[in-house]
Design a protein around this motif. Structure first.
Motif, PDB file in Angstrom:
ATOM      1  N   PHE A 100       1.094   3.306  31.237  1.00 47.28           N
ATOM      2  CA  PHE A 100       2.089   3.426  32.294  1.00 47.28           C
ATOM      3  C   PHE A 100       2.988   2.200  32.263  1.00 47.28           C
ATOM      4  O   PHE A 100       2.520   1.070  32.138  1.00 47.28           O
ATOM      5  CB  PHE A 100       1.412   3.542  33.668  1.00 47.28           C
ATOM      6  CG  PHE A 100       0.473   4.706  33.774  1.00 47.28           C
ATOM      7  CD1 PHE A 100       0.903   5.930  34.263  1.00 47.28           C
ATOM      8  CD2 PHE A 100      -0.850   4.585  33.362  1.00 47.28           C
ATOM      9  CE1 PHE A 100       0.037   7.006  34.351  1.00 47.28           C
ATOM     10  CE2 PHE A 100      -1.725   5.658  33.450  1.00 47.28           C
ATOM     11  CZ  PHE A 100      -1.282   6.869  33.939  1.00 47.28           C
ATOM     12  N   ARG A 101       4.284   2.437  32.380  1.00 51.70           N
ATOM     13  CA  ARG A 101       5.246   1.331  32.413  1.00 51.70           C
ATOM     14  C   ARG A 101       6.177   1.509  33.603  1.00 51.70           C
ATOM     15  O   ARG A 101       6.944   2.475  33.676  1.00 51.70           O
ATOM     16  CB  ARG A 101       6.060   1.280  31.118  1.00 51.70           C
ATOM     17  CG  ARG A 101       7.015   0.094  31.055  1.00 51.70           C
ATOM     18  CD  ARG A 101       7.837   0.137  29.766  1.00 51.70           C
ATOM     19  NE  ARG A 101       8.614  -1.072  29.572  1.00 51.70           N
ATOM     20  CZ  ARG A 101       9.800  -1.318  30.121  1.00 51.70           C
ATOM     21  NH1 ARG A 101      10.365  -0.392  30.902  1.00 51.70           N
ATOM     22  NH2 ARG A 101      10.431  -2.450  29.896  1.00 51.70           N
ATOM     23  N   ILE A 102       6.091   0.587  34.573  1.00 55.44           N
ATOM     24  CA  ILE A 102       6.997   0.593  35.715  1.00 55.44           C
ATOM     25  C   ILE A 102       8.342   0.031  35.256  1.00 55.44           C
ATOM     26  O   ILE A 102       8.402  -1.018  34.606  1.00 55.44           O
ATOM     27  CB  ILE A 102       6.434  -0.246  36.871  1.00 55.44           C
ATOM     28  CG1 ILE A 102       5.013   0.214  37.225  1.00 55.44           C
ATOM     29  CG2 ILE A 102       7.347  -0.147  38.088  1.00 55.44           C
ATOM     30  CD1 ILE A 102       4.912   1.625  37.734  1.00 55.44           C
ATOM     31  N   LYS A 103       9.408   0.714  35.595  1.00 55.88           N
ATOM     32  CA  LYS A 103      10.734   0.324  35.090  1.00 55.88           C
ATOM     33  C   LYS A 103      11.262  -0.939  35.761  1.00 55.88           C
ATOM     34  O   LYS A 103      10.979  -1.203  36.930  1.00 55.88           O
ATOM     35  CB  LYS A 103      11.734   1.470  35.291  1.00 55.88           C
ATOM     36  CG  LYS A 103      13.073   1.205  34.620  1.00 55.88           C
ATOM     37  CD  LYS A 103      13.888   2.464  34.543  1.00 55.88           C
ATOM     38  CE  LYS A 103      15.219   2.216  33.859  1.00 55.88           C
ATOM     39  NZ  LYS A 103      15.103   1.469  32.603  1.00 55.88           N
ATOM     40  N   GLU A 104      12.024  -1.722  34.974  1.00 51.20           N
ATOM     41  CA  GLU A 104      12.692  -2.873  35.549  1.00 51.20           C
ATOM     42  C   GLU A 104      13.534  -2.442  36.755  1.00 51.20           C
ATOM     43  O   GLU A 104      14.163  -1.399  36.737  1.00 51.20           O
ATOM     44  CB  GLU A 104      13.621  -3.529  34.515  1.00 51.20           C
ATOM     45  CG  GLU A 104      12.915  -4.099  33.316  1.00 51.20           C
ATOM     46  CD  GLU A 104      12.786  -3.110  32.184  1.00 51.20           C
ATOM     47  OE1 GLU A 104      12.468  -3.543  31.069  1.00 51.20           O
ATOM     48  OE2 GLU A 104      13.010  -1.893  32.419  1.00 51.20           O
ATOM     49  N   GLY A 105      13.536  -3.284  37.782  1.00 53.44           N
ATOM     50  CA  GLY A 105      14.287  -2.992  38.992  1.00 53.44           C
ATOM     51  C   GLY A 105      13.503  -2.208  40.015  1.00 53.44           C
ATOM     52  O   GLY A 105      13.967  -2.024  41.142  1.00 53.44           O
TER      53      GLY A 105
ATOM     54  N   GLY B 116       8.396  -3.684  33.825  1.00 60.66           N
ATOM     55  CA  GLY B 116       8.617  -4.172  32.480  1.00 60.66           C
ATOM     56  C   GLY B 116       7.374  -4.400  31.663  1.00 60.66           C
ATOM     57  O   GLY B 116       7.475  -4.839  30.516  1.00 60.66           O
ATOM     58  N   GLN B 117       6.196  -4.118  32.194  1.00 59.95           N
ATOM     59  CA  GLN B 117       4.965  -4.303  31.454  1.00 59.95           C
ATOM     60  C   GLN B 117       4.251  -2.972  31.266  1.00 59.95           C
ATOM     61  O   GLN B 117       4.283  -2.107  32.135  1.00 59.95           O
ATOM     62  CB  GLN B 117       4.024  -5.270  32.170  1.00 59.95           C
ATOM     63  CG  GLN B 117       4.527  -6.701  32.217  1.00 59.95           C
ATOM     64  CD  GLN B 117       3.506  -7.636  32.817  1.00 59.95           C
ATOM     65  OE1 GLN B 117       2.664  -7.220  33.607  1.00 59.95           O
ATOM     66  NE2 GLN B 117       3.565  -8.896  32.441  1.00 59.95           N
ATOM     67  N   VAL B 118       3.606  -2.818  30.097  1.00 55.84           N
ATOM     68  CA  VAL B 118       2.796  -1.635  29.839  1.00 55.84           C
ATOM     69  C   VAL B 118       1.395  -1.866  30.398  1.00 55.84           C
ATOM     70  O   VAL B 118       0.759  -2.876  30.102  1.00 55.84           O
ATOM     71  CB  VAL B 118       2.723  -1.329  28.333  1.00 55.84           C
ATOM     72  CG1 VAL B 118       1.686  -0.240  28.050  1.00 55.84           C
ATOM     73  CG2 VAL B 118       4.080  -0.902  27.814  1.00 55.84           C
ATOM     74  N   GLN B 119       0.917  -0.923  31.200  1.00 55.16           N
ATOM     75  CA  GLN B 119      -0.432  -0.991  31.750  1.00 55.16           C
ATOM     76  C   GLN B 119      -1.261   0.115  31.094  1.00 55.16           C
ATOM     77  O   GLN B 119      -0.950   1.291  31.224  1.00 55.16           O
ATOM     78  CB  GLN B 119      -0.403  -0.819  33.267  1.00 55.16           C
ATOM     79  CG  GLN B 119       0.458  -1.870  33.960  1.00 55.16           C
ATOM     80  CD  GLN B 119       0.487  -1.705  35.456  1.00 55.16           C
ATOM     81  OE1 GLN B 119      -0.549  -1.714  36.130  1.00 55.16           O
ATOM     82  NE2 GLN B 119       1.675  -1.545  36.010  1.00 55.16           N
TER      83      GLN B 119
END
Length: 327
Positions: free
Chosen positions: A162-167, A241-244
């Motif tokens: 899961f990657r939360i988008k920048e912003g 911005g980070q992959v979890q």
């Protein structure tokens, strides 16, 4: 007398201005009086990924790219750089992203992941990576006839990421889900481990969006694919911005840890000035260099039981990859 009476009647008619019968206006046809019929509506364009279990025929070309920053927004290229860009009809506003096709050409068959869109490609036109095209044909040919089929339940390379988008923030939520094998049907999010699930909407660039936000996190994220597989990952944090990497697989059981399928990473992307992105307009990104970063092998997420009996795992975090009328 009869002749005189006839002449007298005709004289009186002419003096009174009565028009002779032959001068009466001819009524227009009924078709001219009716309003023009509405033109038939054009047939609706069906946007859908290639149907599972159906053998499709078409043609293949290839293009050079790093395999990153395509329309599906994946930050790293698939293994072996084996990927494909589909035309708008089969790309289906991102619905095909992350699925796999078996493509057969003159030299054999190659399995490719859908990672990009080819804006100029008609249905049946596959634009392969150079590496994939070389597996099925001589690149000198440039274009070849192929057949292809959507793969059902392809082997997974690891657990869901899961990657939360920048912003993103508690007021605007967007997440990229990867590692699911089959195309996705739905993504739902809830704050913590209780409360109502909130459905996210897929964007054409493959992020799943809740425009009003989902809270500050951590989150549980429930993922459903087109084959009916459903899993839930817990502990997804608000770390744009980070992959979890979770420990839950879309099917086939639960992985044992975050280091079972390590991936190379590059420097984090620079946050955009606006948290609400627009769809990519270019499907051919310029190459960008990447640098390898170590993966924290000590991180080992724990698996917990979900109330509904689904597989649920706490996610670990590692750096993400960066930068397609009548007259």
């Amino acid at each position: 007398m009869v002749v005189v009476a006839t002449l007298l009647g005709l004289t009186l008619a002419l003096r009174s201005g009565a028009a002779p019968a032959c001068a009466a206006p001819i009524p227009p046809p009924a078709a001219l009086l009716a309003p023009p019929a509405a033109l038939p509506a054009p047939p609706a364009v069906l946007l859908a990924p290639p149907a599972a279990g159906t053998l499709h025929k078409g043609k293949a070309t290839f293009y050079d790219s790093t395999g990153t920053d395509g329309n599906c927004s994946y930050p790293t290229a698939p293994a072996g750089r084996l990927y494909v860009a589909l035309g708008p009809d089969e790309y289906a506003d991102g619905a095909a992203c992350g699925g796999y096709l078996d493509v057969t050409g003159p030299k054999g068959t190659v399995r490719v992941m859908v990672a990009d869109q080819c804006p100029e490609c008609a249905p049946g036109h596959l634009d392969l990576s150079r590496e994939a095209f070389t597996r099925i044909a001589d690149p000198v040919r440039g274009v070849v006839d192929v057949s292809y089929r959507l793969v059902v339940d392809p082997p997974l390379t690891g657990p869901l990421t899961f990657r939360i988008k920048e912003g993103a923030s508690q007021w605007w939520f967007a997440v990229l889900v990867a590692g699911h094998g089959n195309p996705l049907r739905a993504v739902e999010v809830r704050q913590g481990s209780s409360g109502n699930w909130r459905a996210a909407s897929r964007q054409s660039y493959n992020y799943w969006l809740i425009d009003s936000g989902a809270g500050p996190g951590p989150f549980q994220i429930r993922v459903t694919d087109t084959r009916g597989h459903r899993v839930t990952a817990a502990g997804i944090r608000m770390t744009p911005g980070q992959v979890q990497r979770s420990t839950v697989r879309m099917y086939g059981g639960t992985s044992g840890g975050s280091t079972t399928a390590p991936a190379s990473t590059t420097a984090p992307r620079t946050p955009s000035s606006s948290p609400k992105p627009t769809a990519r307009t270019s499907a051919r990104p310029s190459p960008s260099p990447s640098t390898l970063a170590p993966v924290d092998a000590s991180a080992s997420p724990a698996v917990i039981a979900a109330p509904d009996g689904e597989a649920v795992a706490l996610a670990s975090t590692r750096p993400d990859a960066g930068p397609r009328g009548c007259a």
